[in-house]
Design an enzyme around this catalytic site. Structure first.
Site, short mmCIF file in Angstrom:
data_model
loop_
_atom_site.label_atom_id
_atom_site.label_comp_id
_atom_site.label_asym_id
_atom_site.label_seq_id
_atom_site.Cartn_x
_atom_site.Cartn_y
_atom_site.Cartn_z
N GLY A 108 -29.39 34.12 -31.49
CA GLY A 108 -29.46 33.36 -32.30
C GLY A 108 -28.95 31.99 -32.84
N TYR A 138 -30.39 25.49 -22.08
CA TYR A 138 -30.30 24.00 -22.45
C TYR A 138 -30.72 23.43 -22.12
CZ TYR A 138 -24.54 25.21 -22.52
OH TYR A 138 -23.86 25.50 -22.72
#
Length: 169
Positions: A104, A140
Site C-alpha cells: 500500500g 494508476y
C-alpha cells in the site's frame, strides 16, 4: 508512515534509491547497455543535484517504522517534462523499493501527491508511464488516472513510448 521533504543533503540517498528501483523495475525489459546508459545519465550527481535544487520540483522520502521505503518526485510548471500547465502537478517519479511493494505504499504516495496538488490549487495530477509497464498502468487506473495522450521517452539510445495519464482533482 511519514513523508519527509528532501533537501540537498539527501542527494546520495535519492541517487541510490532511484538507481536501485529503476533497475529492479526495468532491467528485465531492456538491454544491459540501455539500462546502464540511462542510469548513468539520469541519476548522475550533477543532474540529480540540479533537480534537488530546482524550486519547481520537490522530492519526498517515505519512511515507515524507521525504514526508507521510497520516494516521489513532483514537478510544477515550468519544470514539468511535458504538459507544463500551471493548474497541474506532474508526478514524475514514484519509486518504492522492491521489498516494500504490495503493502500500500504506492497508494499512499499517490494520495499524498493528490493532497499536495490540492494544497497548491492544482486542478489535476498527471504522469507518464511506459506503455509496456502494464502493472503500473493498471495501478494508476485503479487510482483514477485516465489516458489523455502519449509522448516519447528516451531510454539510453532508444526512444520508447509513454502514455500520459491524468487524474482530475
Amino acid at each position: 508512515m511519514n513523508l519527509y521533504k528532501c533537501g540537498p543533503e539527501d542527494l546520495n540517498q535519492v541517487i541510490s534509491i532511484g538507481r536501485e528501483t529503476y533497475y529492479d523495475t526495468f532491467q528485465a525489459m531492456n538491454s544491459a547497455e540501455t539500462m546502464q546508459k540511462y542510469l548513468d545519465e539520469s541519476f548522475s550527481r550533477t543532474k540529480m543535484e540540479k533537480e534537488l535544487n530546482n524550486p519547481d520540483s520537490s522530492f519526498y522520502f517515505l519512511y515507515d517504522q524507521g525504514s526508507l521505503v521510497g520516494y516521489i518526485k513532483i514537478n510544477a510548471a515550468p519544470s514539468q517534462t511535458d504538459i507544463n500547465d500551471k493548474d497541474s502537478l506532474e508526478l514524475e517519479r514514484i519509486y518504492v523499493k522492491n521489498r516494500f511493494k504490495g503493502y500500500g505504499y504506492g497508494r499512499f504516495l499517490i494520495e499524498q501527491t493528490f493532497g499536495i496538488a490540492r494544497e497548491r490549487g492544482c486542478r489535476y495530477v498527471w504522469l507518464g508511464v511506459w506503455e509496456k509497464n502494464t502493472a503500473a498502468i493498471d495501478f494508476y487506473r485503479k487510482m483514477g488516472f485516465v489516458m489523455v495522450d502519449q509522448h516519447p521517452f528516451r531510454m539510453g539510445d532508444e526512444i520508447q513510448n509513454d502514455f500520459v495519464l491524468k487524474k482530475s482533482l
